[in-house]
Design a protein around this motif. Structure first.
Motif, PDB file in Angstrom:
ATOM      1  N   THR A  66       0.848  -1.190   0.000  1.00  0.00           N
ATOM      2  CA  THR A  66       0.000   0.000   0.000  1.00  0.00           C
ATOM      3  C   THR A  66       0.886   1.244   0.000  1.00  0.00           C
ATOM      4  O   THR A  66       1.807   1.338   0.808  1.00  0.00           O
ATOM      5  CB  THR A  66      -0.907   0.023   1.250  1.00  0.00           C
ATOM      6  OG1 THR A  66      -1.659  -1.188   1.287  1.00  0.00           O
ATOM      7  CG2 THR A  66      -1.845   1.209   1.223  1.00  0.00           C
ATOM      8  N   GLU A  68       2.492   4.773   0.784  1.00  0.00           N
ATOM      9  CA  GLU A  68       2.563   5.487   2.067  1.00  0.00           C
ATOM     10  C   GLU A  68       1.530   6.607   2.141  1.00  0.00           C
ATOM     11  O   GLU A  68       0.896   6.811   3.169  1.00  0.00           O
ATOM     12  CB  GLU A  68       3.967   6.045   2.271  1.00  0.00           C
ATOM     13  CG  GLU A  68       4.167   6.625   3.661  1.00  0.00           C
ATOM     14  CD  GLU A  68       5.600   7.036   3.914  1.00  0.00           C
ATOM     15  OE1 GLU A  68       5.778   8.026   4.627  1.00  0.00           O
ATOM     16  OE2 GLU A  68       6.516   6.380   3.388  1.00  0.00           O
ATOM     17  N   TRP A  69       1.327   7.332   1.032  1.00  0.00           N
ATOM     18  CA  TRP A  69       0.369   8.432   1.055  1.00  0.00           C
ATOM     19  C   TRP A  69      -1.030   7.930   1.405  1.00  0.00           C
ATOM     20  O   TRP A  69      -1.787   8.614   2.075  1.00  0.00           O
ATOM     21  CB  TRP A  69       0.354   9.197  -0.276  1.00  0.00           C
ATOM     22  CG  TRP A  69      -0.226   8.420  -1.425  1.00  0.00           C
ATOM     23  CD1 TRP A  69       0.449   7.695  -2.337  1.00  0.00           C
ATOM     24  CD2 TRP A  69      -1.617   8.273  -1.751  1.00  0.00           C
ATOM     25  NE1 TRP A  69      -0.423   7.098  -3.229  1.00  0.00           N
ATOM     26  CE2 TRP A  69      -1.698   7.442  -2.889  1.00  0.00           C
ATOM     27  CE3 TRP A  69      -2.805   8.764  -1.196  1.00  0.00           C
ATOM     28  CZ2 TRP A  69      -2.912   7.095  -3.474  1.00  0.00           C
ATOM     29  CZ3 TRP A  69      -4.008   8.419  -1.788  1.00  0.00           C
ATOM     30  CH2 TRP A  69      -4.058   7.592  -2.914  1.00  0.00           C
ATOM     31  N   ARG A  71      -1.718   5.108   3.196  1.00  0.00           N
ATOM     32  CA  ARG A  71      -1.730   4.657   4.595  1.00  0.00           C
ATOM     33  C   ARG A  71      -1.884   5.843   5.535  1.00  0.00           C
ATOM     34  O   ARG A  71      -2.514   5.740   6.576  1.00  0.00           O
ATOM     35  CB  ARG A  71      -0.445   3.892   4.922  1.00  0.00           C
ATOM     36  CG  ARG A  71      -0.406   2.501   4.350  1.00  0.00           C
ATOM     37  CD  ARG A  71       0.707   1.663   4.960  1.00  0.00           C
ATOM     38  NE  ARG A  71       2.000   2.295   4.922  1.00  0.00           N
ATOM     39  CZ  ARG A  71       2.898   2.153   3.945  1.00  0.00           C
ATOM     40  NH1 ARG A  71       2.610   1.394   2.909  1.00  0.00           N
ATOM     41  NH2 ARG A  71       4.055   2.751   3.995  1.00  0.00           N
ATOM     42  N   ASP A  72      -1.304   6.982   5.171  1.00  0.00           N
ATOM     43  CA  ASP A  72      -1.356   8.164   6.027  1.00  0.00           C
ATOM     44  C   ASP A  72      -2.628   8.992   5.830  1.00  0.00           C
ATOM     45  O   ASP A  72      -2.948   9.830   6.666  1.00  0.00           O
ATOM     46  CB  ASP A  72      -0.131   9.050   5.769  1.00  0.00           C
ATOM     47  CG  ASP A  72       1.150   8.375   6.209  1.00  0.00           C
ATOM     48  OD1 ASP A  72       1.082   7.465   7.070  1.00  0.00           O
ATOM     49  OD2 ASP A  72       2.214   8.733   5.684  1.00  0.00           O
ATOM     50  N   ALA A  73      -3.329   8.784   4.732  1.00  0.00           N
ATOM     51  CA  ALA A  73      -4.558   9.534   4.469  1.00  0.00           C
ATOM     52  C   ALA A  73      -5.671   9.000   5.366  1.00  0.00           C
ATOM     53  O   ALA A  73      -5.998   7.830   5.319  1.00  0.00           O
ATOM     54  CB  ALA A  73      -4.949   9.413   3.002  1.00  0.00           C
ATOM     55  N   LYS A  74      -6.210   9.856   6.178  1.00  0.00           N
ATOM     56  CA  LYS A  74      -7.254   9.425   7.120  1.00  0.00           C
ATOM     57  C   LYS A  74      -8.666   9.660   6.586  1.00  0.00           C
ATOM     58  O   LYS A  74      -9.632   9.165   7.129  1.00  0.00           O
ATOM     59  CB  LYS A  74      -7.100  10.153   8.467  1.00  0.00           C
ATOM     60  CG  LYS A  74      -5.745   9.978   9.109  1.00  0.00           C
ATOM     61  CD  LYS A  74      -5.471   8.533   9.415  1.00  0.00           C
ATOM     62  CE  LYS A  74      -4.135   8.380  10.074  1.00  0.00           C
ATOM     63  NZ  LYS A  74      -3.463   7.160   9.795  1.00  0.00           N
ATOM     64  N   LYS A 147      -8.072  13.633   1.416  1.00  0.00           N
ATOM     65  CA  LYS A 147      -6.719  13.439   0.893  1.00  0.00           C
ATOM     66  C   LYS A 147      -6.732  12.672  -0.419  1.00  0.00           C
ATOM     67  O   LYS A 147      -5.729  12.626  -1.114  1.00  0.00           O
ATOM     68  CB  LYS A 147      -5.852  12.689   1.911  1.00  0.00           C
ATOM     69  CG  LYS A 147      -5.712  13.416   3.226  1.00  0.00           C
ATOM     70  CD  LYS A 147      -5.038  14.751   3.037  1.00  0.00           C
ATOM     71  CE  LYS A 147      -4.878  15.446   4.379  1.00  0.00           C
ATOM     72  NZ  LYS A 147      -4.470  16.820   4.221  1.00  0.00           N
TER      73      LYS A 147
END
Length: 179
Positions: A66, A68-69, A71-74, A147
């Motif tokens: 997956t 990183e962007w 995984r970090d997008a909530k 995001k």
């Protein structure tokens, strides 16, 4: 019970004997649908499917990472924009408008006429999307913290929301006449 499959025209004298069990009937209908779909698909001159980074097996997909962007997008937004927007009765309208007694069926009678003569295919011709402004919509989503955004490309009605080279049933040929 004798069935006359829909893909036989009126001049065809063939009938198919099917014992009236739901499993056999479902199997017959599936096979007939598959045959019709295959025949229709084979009539197009389609380009080959491009090779991608994955093979059609689970081992290949197991190596997927997956981004990183993501995984970090909530918060992200998924939009279902398409031909079902015309009647404004939700995602299942193309199904429920044919169910006698349902609220969508009753509404369809009033707004478009009887589904046997004014079905979902006819509703699509009324869909213009004249107020659809994707740039404004994406700006709104971004300003509210999204995001990422995912748009529906095709729904269960098989209507492609782009200039599809695979079939004429798309938003450039019908409805809003735009990609």
């Amino acid at each position: 019970m004798h069935l006359r499959p829909a893909f036989f025209n009126d001049s065809c004298e063939k009938t198919v004997k099917v014992k009236s069990t739901p499993i056999k009937l479902a199997g017959f209908l599936f096979a007939a649908s598959l045959a019709a779909a295959t025949a229709q698909t084979n009539s197009f001159q389609l380009p080959p499917i491009a090779a991608g980074p994955f093979k059609p097996d689970w081992n290949s997909l197991a190596n997927y990472q997956t981004p990183e962007w993501f995984r970090d997008a909530k918060f992200g937004i998924w939009a279902h924009w398409g031909s079902q927007c015309q009647p404004e009765h939700g995602d299942w309208y193309a199904r429920s408008m044919y169910q006698q007694g349902s609220s969508d069926y009753q509404s369809h009678l009033v707004e478009y006429g009887h589904p046997s003569t004014n079905g979902f295919k006819e509703v699509i011709h009324a869909w213009r999307a004249e107020h659809f402004d994707p740039d404004k919509l994406l700006k709104f989503y971004k300003n509210n913290g999204a995001k990422y955004f995912m748009a529906l490309a095709v729904h269960c009605d098989n209507f492609d929301n782009w200039n599809s080279q695979y079939q004429p049933w798309n938003s450039v040929n019908l409805g809003p006449h735009r990609d």
